[in-house]
Design a protein around this motif. Structure first.
Motif, PDB file in Angstrom:
ATOM      1  N   GLY A   1       0.780  -1.230   0.000  1.00 29.95           N
ATOM      2  CA  GLY A   1       0.000   0.000   0.000  1.00 29.95           C
ATOM      3  C   GLY A   1       0.810   1.277   0.000  1.00 29.95           C
ATOM      4  O   GLY A   1       1.798   1.420  -0.737  1.00 29.95           O
ATOM      5  N   ILE A   2       0.389   2.222   0.826  1.00 25.29           N
ATOM      6  CA  ILE A   2       1.010   3.542   0.868  1.00 25.29           C
ATOM      7  C   ILE A   2       2.480   3.459   1.242  1.00 25.29           C
ATOM      8  O   ILE A   2       3.320   4.171   0.685  1.00 25.29           O
ATOM      9  CB  ILE A   2       0.239   4.460   1.847  1.00 25.29           C
TER      10      ILE A   2
ATOM     11  N   ALA B   1       2.958   2.940   9.336  1.00 28.88           N
ATOM     12  CA  ALA B   1       2.343   1.717   9.865  1.00 28.88           C
ATOM     13  C   ALA B   1       1.074   2.065  10.641  1.00 28.88           C
ATOM     14  O   ALA B   1       1.059   2.983  11.456  1.00 28.88           O
ATOM     15  CB  ALA B   1       3.326   0.979  10.764  1.00 28.88           C
ATOM     16  N   GLY B   2       0.007   1.338  10.371  1.00 34.50           N
ATOM     17  CA  GLY B   2      -1.264   1.611  11.042  1.00 34.50           C
ATOM     18  C   GLY B   2      -2.334   0.702  10.494  1.00 34.50           C
ATOM     19  O   GLY B   2      -2.048  -0.411  10.050  1.00 34.50           O
TER      20      GLY B   2
ATOM     21  N   THR C   1      -6.470   0.555  -1.608  1.00 36.66           N
ATOM     22  CA  THR C   1      -5.257  -0.266  -1.645  1.00 36.66           C
ATOM     23  C   THR C   1      -5.679  -1.728  -1.593  1.00 36.66           C
ATOM     24  O   THR C   1      -6.852  -2.046  -1.380  1.00 36.66           O
ATOM     25  CB  THR C   1      -4.322   0.056  -0.466  1.00 36.66           C
ATOM     26  N   GLU C   2      -4.711  -2.603  -1.759  1.00 34.11           N
ATOM     27  CA  GLU C   2      -5.048  -4.022  -1.835  1.00 34.11           C
ATOM     28  C   GLU C   2      -5.450  -4.624  -0.496  1.00 34.11           C
ATOM     29  O   GLU C   2      -6.064  -5.696  -0.449  1.00 34.11           O
ATOM     30  CB  GLU C   2      -3.873  -4.819  -2.433  1.00 34.11           C
TER      31      GLU C   2
ATOM     32  N   ALA D   1       1.592   8.589  -1.807  1.00 28.47           N
ATOM     33  CA  ALA D   1       3.050   8.588  -1.796  1.00 28.47           C
ATOM     34  C   ALA D   1       3.619   9.829  -2.480  1.00 28.47           C
ATOM     35  O   ALA D   1       4.617  10.404  -2.030  1.00 28.47           O
ATOM     36  CB  ALA D   1       3.571   7.326  -2.482  1.00 28.47           C
ATOM     37  N   ASP D   2       2.978  10.251  -3.561  1.00 23.98           N
ATOM     38  CA  ASP D   2       3.402  11.463  -4.265  1.00 23.98           C
ATOM     39  C   ASP D   2       3.276  12.679  -3.355  1.00 23.98           C
ATOM     40  O   ASP D   2       4.146  13.556  -3.335  1.00 23.98           O
ATOM     41  CB  ASP D   2       2.551  11.628  -5.522  1.00 23.98           C
TER      42      ASP D   2
END
Length: 258
Positions: free
Chosen positions: A21-22, A91-92, A191-192, A223-224
């Motif tokens: 994910g992120i 992380a979360g 996200t997946e 992320a960008d």
């Protein structure tokens, strides 16, 4: 804009929750921006594969399996990486969507430990190195849940409010020291794993989160945003950046084409 060359230390970035994910997307983008990335997550195989992928693209990456809720392990990690310029506390996660009256206290505890105490553990352990770099940045990836409530989300909302307050308070406490504190608060991101984890692997419930929404945010979108905030000139601090898809006006108002 500052013309001073960044120190070698300031070009090393730790990303937590980097197995998917992120976090994984942020690691890729920071690496492409010239950072040596240190990838942490509980899933050893995932972070090792990502490190190999980033290295194959010609960038520097190191995998380090880590549970951010394990303070002894975090302290050991900090001794292994004494030279750090960027910490991305990603992380979360969320568990369940029950009302307050029936929510599982164990889920609430897990969310608090990961989203808040995990962020606290890494930030405390790495803050001396971030300051010593002369140009450090702490990023807290919170959520729009950190800023407004919604029914069925109290446990996650409470945890993300905690992460937001941690970032806001830290910024007050270390002002004047060479460390920026950035909060990025994403809205609806597909996200997946996020929704699937929240609903205990129930794919139908997870799919309903995004039903009718043509373009939720992607991990790359967030992320960008993180990479943009981190790469601003040293004197520029992006205190808080809320990013949502165009279809989402608030946590409770989303345009769906059904």
């Amino acid at each position: 804009m500052s013309t001073a060359a960044p120190s070698a230390a300031s070009r090393i970035a730790v990303v937590t929750g980097a197995s998917s994910g992120i976090g994984a997307a942020t690691a890729r983008q920071l690496a492409a921006a010239g950072y040596r990335v240190v990838l942490t997550a509980r899933r050893k195989d995932r972070v090792e594969r990502l490190a190999e992928e980033i290295q194959a693209a010609g960038h520097a990456a190191t995998a380090y399996p880590l549970d951010v809720t394990d303070r002894a392990a975090v302290d050991e990690f900090a001794t292994a990486f004494r030279t750090i310029g960027v910490l991305v506390n990603n992380a979360g996660g969320a568990l369940g969507a029950d009302p307050v009256a029936t929510g599982d206290p164990a889920d609430w505890r897990t969310m608090y430990e990961t989203n808040v105490l995990g962020t606290l553990n890494l930030t405390q352990a790495l803050l001396p190195a971030l300051e010593a770099s002369g140009d450090g940045t702490v990023v807290v990836v919170s959520s729009t849940a950190a800023h407004s409530t919604y029914e069925g989300g109290a446990g996650y909302v409470a945890a993300k409010h905690g992460a937001h307050v941690l970032a806001e308070t830290l910024r007050l406490e270390i002002v004047g020291r060479p460390v920026r504190v950035v909060e990025v608060a994403p809205g609806m991101v597909r996200t997946e794993e996020f929704a699937l984890t929240r609903f205990g692997g129930d794919a139908d419930k997870a799919a309903k989160v995004y039903a009718g929404v043509a373009e939720p945010l992607t991990a790359d979108d967030v992320a960008d945003t993180i990479t943009w905030a981190v790469t601003r000139p040293s004197h520029v601090n992006i205190d808080l950046l809320v990013v949502r898809p165009r279809a989402q006006a608030s946590n409770t108002k989303v345009h769906r084409e059904l």
